[in-house]
Design a protein around this motif. Sequence first.
Motif, short mmCIF file in Angstrom:
data_model
loop_
_atom_site.label_atom_id
_atom_site.label_comp_id
_atom_site.label_asym_id
_atom_site.label_seq_id
_atom_site.Cartn_x
_atom_site.Cartn_y
_atom_site.Cartn_z
N ALA A 1 0.84 -1.19 0.00
CA ALA A 1 0.00 0.00 0.00
C ALA A 1 0.88 1.24 0.00
CB ALA A 1 -0.91 0.00 1.22
N ASP A 2 0.33 2.35 -0.46
CA ASP A 2 1.04 3.62 -0.51
C ASP A 2 1.52 4.00 0.90
OD1 ASP A 2 2.05 6.06 -1.21
OD2 ASP A 2 0.11 6.96 -1.72
N PRO A 3 2.79 4.32 1.06
CA PRO A 3 3.31 4.67 2.39
C PRO A 3 2.62 5.89 3.01
CG PRO A 3 5.12 4.29 0.86
CD PRO A 3 3.86 4.25 0.07
N VAL A 4 2.04 6.76 2.20
CA VAL A 4 1.33 7.93 2.71
C VAL A 4 0.13 7.50 3.56
CG1 VAL A 4 0.00 9.98 2.01
CG2 VAL A 4 2.07 9.34 0.78
N LEU A 5 -0.46 6.35 3.24
CA LEU A 5 -1.63 5.87 3.97
C LEU A 5 -1.30 5.38 5.38
CD1 LEU A 5 -3.42 3.89 1.13
CD2 LEU A 5 -4.00 6.13 2.02
N GLU A 6 -0.05 5.03 5.62
CA GLU A 6 0.37 4.51 6.92
C GLU A 6 -0.59 3.41 7.41
OE1 GLU A 6 0.89 7.72 9.67
OE2 GLU A 6 2.20 8.81 8.31
N VAL A 7 -0.64 2.32 6.67
CA VAL A 7 -1.58 1.25 6.94
C VAL A 7 -1.44 0.72 8.37
CG1 VAL A 7 -2.24 -1.10 6.31
CG2 VAL A 7 -1.82 0.59 4.54
N GLY A 8 -0.27 0.48 8.81
CA GLY A 8 -0.06 0.01 10.17
C GLY A 8 -0.23 -1.49 10.32
N LEU A 9 -0.10 -1.95 11.56
CA LEU A 9 -0.10 -3.38 11.84
C LEU A 9 -1.49 -4.00 11.87
CD1 LEU A 9 1.51 -5.90 12.72
CD2 LEU A 9 1.15 -5.14 15.07
N LEU A 10 -2.45 -3.33 12.46
CA LEU A 10 -3.76 -3.95 12.69
C LEU A 10 -4.50 -4.35 11.41
CD1 LEU A 10 -4.93 -1.87 15.76
CD2 LEU A 10 -4.18 -4.24 15.71
N PRO A 11 -4.63 -3.46 10.42
CA PRO A 11 -5.30 -3.92 9.19
C PRO A 11 -4.54 -5.03 8.47
CG PRO A 11 -5.29 -1.54 9.29
CD PRO A 11 -4.40 -2.02 10.39
N ARG A 12 -3.22 -4.96 8.51
CA ARG A 12 -2.42 -6.01 7.86
C ARG A 12 -2.57 -7.33 8.61
NH1 ARG A 12 3.60 -6.81 6.39
NH2 ARG A 12 3.28 -8.17 4.62
N LEU A 13 -2.55 -7.29 9.92
CA LEU A 13 -2.74 -8.49 10.73
C LEU A 13 -4.11 -9.10 10.47
CD1 LEU A 13 -1.49 -10.26 13.00
CD2 LEU A 13 -2.70 -8.78 14.61
N PHE A 14 -5.14 -8.25 10.40
CA PHE A 14 -6.48 -8.74 10.09
C PHE A 14 -6.53 -9.40 8.72
CE2 PHE A 14 -10.46 -7.86 7.82
CZ PHE A 14 -11.27 -8.77 8.47
N SER A 15 -5.91 -8.77 7.73
CA SER A 15 -5.98 -9.32 6.38
C SER A 15 -5.29 -10.68 6.28
CB SER A 15 -5.36 -8.34 5.37
OG SER A 15 -3.97 -8.17 5.63
N ILE A 16 -4.17 -10.83 6.94
CA ILE A 16 -3.46 -12.11 6.91
C ILE A 16 -4.26 -13.17 7.67
CG2 ILE A 16 -1.40 -13.32 7.72
CD1 ILE A 16 0.12 -10.65 7.15
N ASN A 17 -4.73 -12.82 8.86
CA ASN A 17 -5.48 -13.78 9.66
C ASN A 17 -6.83 -14.13 9.04
OD1 ASN A 17 -3.43 -14.00 11.50
ND2 ASN A 17 -4.31 -12.55 12.94
N ALA A 18 -7.47 -13.19 8.37
CA ALA A 18 -8.73 -13.48 7.69
C ALA A 18 -8.51 -14.47 6.55
CB ALA A 18 -9.36 -12.20 7.17
N THR A 19 -7.40 -14.33 5.87
CA THR A 19 -7.08 -15.27 4.80
C THR A 19 -6.82 -16.67 5.37
OG1 THR A 19 -6.13 -13.49 3.49
CG2 THR A 19 -5.53 -15.73 2.87
N VAL A 20 -6.06 -16.72 6.46
CA VAL A 20 -5.73 -18.02 7.06
C VAL A 20 -6.97 -18.67 7.68
CG1 VAL A 20 -4.42 -19.15 8.90
CG2 VAL A 20 -3.31 -17.48 7.42
N ALA A 21 -7.66 -17.91 8.55
CA ALA A 21 -8.80 -18.50 9.28
C ALA A 21 -10.03 -18.65 8.39
CB ALA A 21 -9.14 -17.64 10.50
N GLY A 22 -10.36 -17.60 7.64
CA GLY A 22 -11.59 -17.62 6.87
C GLY A 22 -11.53 -18.50 5.64
N VAL A 23 -10.40 -18.48 4.96
CA VAL A 23 -10.33 -19.22 3.69
C VAL A 23 -9.64 -20.57 3.87
CG1 VAL A 23 -9.51 -19.12 1.31
CG2 VAL A 23 -10.36 -17.06 2.39
N LEU A 24 -8.42 -20.55 4.39
CA LEU A 24 -7.65 -21.80 4.45
C LEU A 24 -8.21 -22.78 5.50
CD1 LEU A 24 -4.03 -20.38 4.09
CD2 LEU A 24 -5.51 -21.34 2.33
N LEU A 25 -8.43 -22.31 6.72
CA LEU A 25 -8.99 -23.21 7.74
C LEU A 25 -10.42 -23.62 7.38
CD1 LEU A 25 -7.87 -21.90 11.25
CD2 LEU A 25 -7.43 -24.13 10.24
N GLY A 26 -11.18 -22.70 6.79
CA GLY A 26 -12.54 -23.05 6.38
C GLY A 26 -12.55 -24.14 5.32
#
Length: 157
Positions: free
Chosen positions: A62-87
Motif C-alpha cells: 500500500a502507498d506509504p502515505v496511507l500509513e496502513v499500520g499493523l492492525l489492518p495487515r494483521l487482520f488481512s493475513i489472519n482473515a485469509t488463514v482463518a476464513g479461507v484456508l482453515l474453512g
Amino acid sequence: MEQSERRDFRTASPGSDRAAGRWIDPGGRALVIVGVMLVLVLTAVLPWIGGASGWQVIAGQADPVLEVGLLPRLFSINATVAGVLLGALTLATRRWPVAWITAMACSVVTVEGVIAIWSRQTVPPGQPGGPSFGLVLAVVAMAVLAVQWLRIVWSRP
C-alpha cells in the motif's frame, strides 16, 4: 430407526458412537460458508484503506502515505488463514476438532477486524487512509463465518 435397532447397532460396533461424534455435517450451511468465503476472497480487490485494495494491504504494497499500520495487515493475513484456508480444510475433512478451531479462529479474527476498522477511524482529519467499504465487508464476512462455524460446532450431538 427404532430403539431395538439402535441397541443392535451399538452392540455390533462398539466404537461407532464415539467415532460418529468426531465428524460434523454442515448440511446447507456448507453452501453459505463457501459463498461467504468467496465474498471474503473478492474483498481483496476492493479498497480497504483509502485507495489501497485488500491484496495491497496483505502484501504490504500500500502507498506509504496511507500509513496502513499493523492492525489492518494483521487482520488481512489472519482473515485469509482463518476464513479461507482453515474453512476449506474444515469443509474437506469434516472433523469436529478442526471445525472448533476454525470457529474460534474466525471469532478472534472478527474482533481483530473491528479493532482494525476502529484504528483507521482515528486517522487525523484531512489525512487519507480511513477505512473503506472493502475492509468493512471483509469484517462482516468474517462475522458471518464465525456465526456459521459456531452453529455447526454447537449442533454436535
